[in-house]
Design a protein around this motif. Sequence first.
Motif, PDB file in Angstrom:
ATOM      1  N   PHE A  33       0.849  -1.184   0.000  1.00 45.39           N
ATOM      2  CA  PHE A  33       0.000   0.000   0.000  1.00 45.39           C
ATOM      3  C   PHE A  33       0.890   1.241   0.000  1.00 45.39           C
ATOM      4  O   PHE A  33       1.818   1.318   0.796  1.00 45.39           O
ATOM      5  N   GLN A  34       0.586   2.196  -0.874  1.00 43.69           N
ATOM      6  CA  GLN A  34       1.353   3.439  -0.940  1.00 43.69           C
ATOM      7  C   GLN A  34       0.414   4.622  -1.040  1.00 43.69           C
ATOM      8  O   GLN A  34      -0.397   4.703  -1.969  1.00 43.69           O
ATOM      9  N   SER A  35       0.527   5.524  -0.102  1.00 42.76           N
ATOM     10  CA  SER A  35      -0.201   6.782  -0.206  1.00 42.76           C
ATOM     11  C   SER A  35       0.559   7.693  -1.165  1.00 42.76           C
ATOM     12  O   SER A  35       1.693   7.400  -1.568  1.00 42.76           O
ATOM     13  N   PHE A  36      -0.059   8.798  -1.502  1.00 43.64           N
ATOM     14  CA  PHE A  36       0.617   9.768  -2.370  1.00 43.64           C
ATOM     15  C   PHE A  36       1.937  10.217  -1.749  1.00 43.64           C
ATOM     16  O   PHE A  36       2.968  10.273  -2.412  1.00 43.64           O
ATOM     17  N   TRP A  37       1.920  10.528  -0.438  1.00 45.94           N
ATOM     18  CA  TRP A  37       3.134  11.020   0.234  1.00 45.94           C
ATOM     19  C   TRP A  37       4.196   9.936   0.324  1.00 45.94           C
ATOM     20  O   TRP A  37       5.391  10.221   0.210  1.00 45.94           O
ATOM     21  N   GLN A  38       3.776   8.700   0.509  1.00 46.97           N
ATOM     22  CA  GLN A  38       4.752   7.613   0.524  1.00 46.97           C
ATOM     23  C   GLN A  38       5.391   7.450  -0.851  1.00 46.97           C
ATOM     24  O   GLN A  38       6.590   7.194  -0.942  1.00 46.97           O
ATOM     25  N   ARG A  39       4.616   7.605  -1.903  1.00 53.09           N
ATOM     26  CA  ARG A  39       5.194   7.525  -3.250  1.00 53.09           C
ATOM     27  C   ARG A  39       6.222   8.628  -3.463  1.00 53.09           C
ATOM     28  O   ARG A  39       7.278   8.405  -4.049  1.00 53.09           O
ATOM     29  N   MET A  40       5.917   9.822  -2.956  1.00 53.83           N
ATOM     30  CA  MET A  40       6.844  10.943  -3.094  1.00 53.83           C
ATOM     31  C   MET A  40       8.117  10.712  -2.272  1.00 53.83           C
ATOM     32  O   MET A  40       9.192  11.185  -2.642  1.00 53.83           O
ATOM     33  N   ASN A  41       7.994   9.981  -1.156  1.00 54.82           N
ATOM     34  CA  ASN A  41       9.142   9.715  -0.276  1.00 54.82           C
ATOM     35  C   ASN A  41       9.755   8.342  -0.501  1.00 54.82           C
ATOM     36  O   ASN A  41      10.621   7.912   0.275  1.00 54.82           O
ATOM     37  N   ASN A  42       9.314   7.641  -1.536  1.00 55.04           N
ATOM     38  CA  ASN A  42       9.831   6.316  -1.874  1.00 55.04           C
ATOM     39  C   ASN A  42       9.753   5.354  -0.681  1.00 55.04           C
ATOM     40  O   ASN A  42      10.746   4.762  -0.263  1.00 55.04           O
ATOM     41  N   ASN A  60       5.917   2.128   6.392  1.00 57.14           N
ATOM     42  CA  ASN A  60       6.907   3.072   5.864  1.00 57.14           C
ATOM     43  C   ASN A  60       8.250   2.412   5.535  1.00 57.14           C
ATOM     44  O   ASN A  60       9.303   2.884   5.937  1.00 57.14           O
ATOM     45  N   VAL A  61       8.180   1.325   4.783  1.00 56.98           N
ATOM     46  CA  VAL A  61       9.387   0.612   4.363  1.00 56.98           C
ATOM     47  C   VAL A  61      10.066   1.430   3.269  1.00 56.98           C
ATOM     48  O   VAL A  61       9.468   1.703   2.233  1.00 56.98           O
ATOM     49  N   PRO A  62      11.329   1.839   3.479  1.00 55.37           N
ATOM     50  CA  PRO A  62      12.028   2.606   2.438  1.00 55.37           C
ATOM     51  C   PRO A  62      12.420   1.702   1.271  1.00 55.37           C
ATOM     52  O   PRO A  62      12.670   0.513   1.453  1.00 55.37           O
ATOM     53  N   GLY A  63      12.468   2.271   0.077  1.00 55.18           N
ATOM     54  CA  GLY A  63      12.855   1.501  -1.111  1.00 55.18           C
ATOM     55  C   GLY A  63      11.943   0.313  -1.344  1.00 55.18           C
ATOM     56  O   GLY A  63      12.411  -0.819  -1.396  1.00 55.18           O
ATOM     57  N   PRO A  64      10.642   0.542  -1.502  1.00 54.39           N
ATOM     58  CA  PRO A  64       9.708  -0.579  -1.588  1.00 54.39           C
ATOM     59  C   PRO A  64       9.934  -1.517  -2.776  1.00 54.39           C
ATOM     60  O   PRO A  64       9.679  -2.717  -2.650  1.00 54.39           O
ATOM     61  N   ASP A  65      10.436  -1.012  -3.887  1.00 56.74           N
ATOM     62  CA  ASP A  65      10.699  -1.894  -5.034  1.00 56.74           C
ATOM     63  C   ASP A  65      11.802  -2.893  -4.705  1.00 56.74           C
ATOM     64  O   ASP A  65      11.684  -4.084  -4.999  1.00 56.74           O
ATOM     65  N   LEU A  66      12.880  -2.410  -4.083  1.00 54.97           N
ATOM     66  CA  LEU A  66      13.977  -3.301  -3.695  1.00 54.97           C
ATOM     67  C   LEU A  66      13.538  -4.284  -2.611  1.00 54.97           C
ATOM     68  O   LEU A  66      13.901  -5.453  -2.644  1.00 54.97           O
ATOM     69  N   PHE A  67      12.747  -3.794  -1.658  1.00 55.30           N
ATOM     70  CA  PHE A  67      12.256  -4.664  -0.590  1.00 55.30           C
ATOM     71  C   PHE A  67      11.387  -5.772  -1.174  1.00 55.30           C
ATOM     72  O   PHE A  67      11.555  -6.948  -0.844  1.00 55.30           O
ATOM     73  N   GLN A  68      10.469  -5.407  -2.065  1.00 55.04           N
ATOM     74  CA  GLN A  68       9.576  -6.396  -2.680  1.00 55.04           C
ATOM     75  C   GLN A  68      10.373  -7.427  -3.479  1.00 55.04           C
ATOM     76  O   GLN A  68      10.105  -8.624  -3.400  1.00 55.04           O
ATOM     77  N   ALA A  69      11.372  -6.975  -4.225  1.00 52.17           N
ATOM     78  CA  ALA A  69      12.192  -7.893  -5.016  1.00 52.17           C
ATOM     79  C   ALA A  69      12.964  -8.856  -4.111  1.00 52.17           C
ATOM     80  O   ALA A  69      13.025 -10.056  -4.383  1.00 52.17           O
ATOM     81  N   ALA A  70      13.541  -8.343  -3.026  1.00 44.75           N
ATOM     82  CA  ALA A  70      14.279  -9.195  -2.090  1.00 44.75           C
ATOM     83  C   ALA A  70      13.350 -10.195  -1.415  1.00 44.75           C
ATOM     84  O   ALA A  70      13.688 -11.372  -1.259  1.00 44.75           O
ATOM     85  N   LEU A  71      12.180  -9.739  -1.028  1.00 44.43           N
ATOM     86  CA  LEU A  71      11.209 -10.617  -0.388  1.00 44.43           C
ATOM     87  C   LEU A  71      10.747 -11.707  -1.352  1.00 44.43           C
ATOM     88  O   LEU A  71      10.706 -12.895  -0.995  1.00 44.43           O
ATOM     89  N   ASP A  72      10.429 -11.333  -2.580  1.00 42.68           N
ATOM     90  CA  ASP A  72       9.997 -12.310  -3.592  1.00 42.68           C
ATOM     91  C   ASP A  72      11.082 -13.351  -3.848  1.00 42.68           C
ATOM     92  O   ASP A  72      10.802 -14.546  -3.957  1.00 42.68           O
TER      93      ASP A  72
END
Length: 87
Positions: A33-42, A60-72
């Motif tokens: 889940f990403q709010s507008f502000w979270q998208r702006m703050n990555n 508020n996990v930073p770098g959500p793309d990297l986190f998701q890739a590592a988790l996957d």
Amino acid sequence: IVITNRKTLSQRGVLSRHIREVKHVEVSSVQRFQSFWQRMNNSANFLIETVNGTSLLLKNVPGPDLFQAALDEQQAKAKRSALMHSV
């Protein structure tokens, strides 16, 4: 937040500790889940649910793309390993 080859851990607290963990082989779904502000703050919130009904909410996990890739990646490895050991 720590991702190992077997589980994901969430640790909170300085004086007192609260640790929650989810084993990768038990994960049934991961929601992001990403709010507008979270998208702006990555950053993003993740809800990890398991087959036995427990869940882990990571806020508020930073770098959500990297986190998701590592988790996957770790989930896939854990499930492959479990299949190999069950044969």
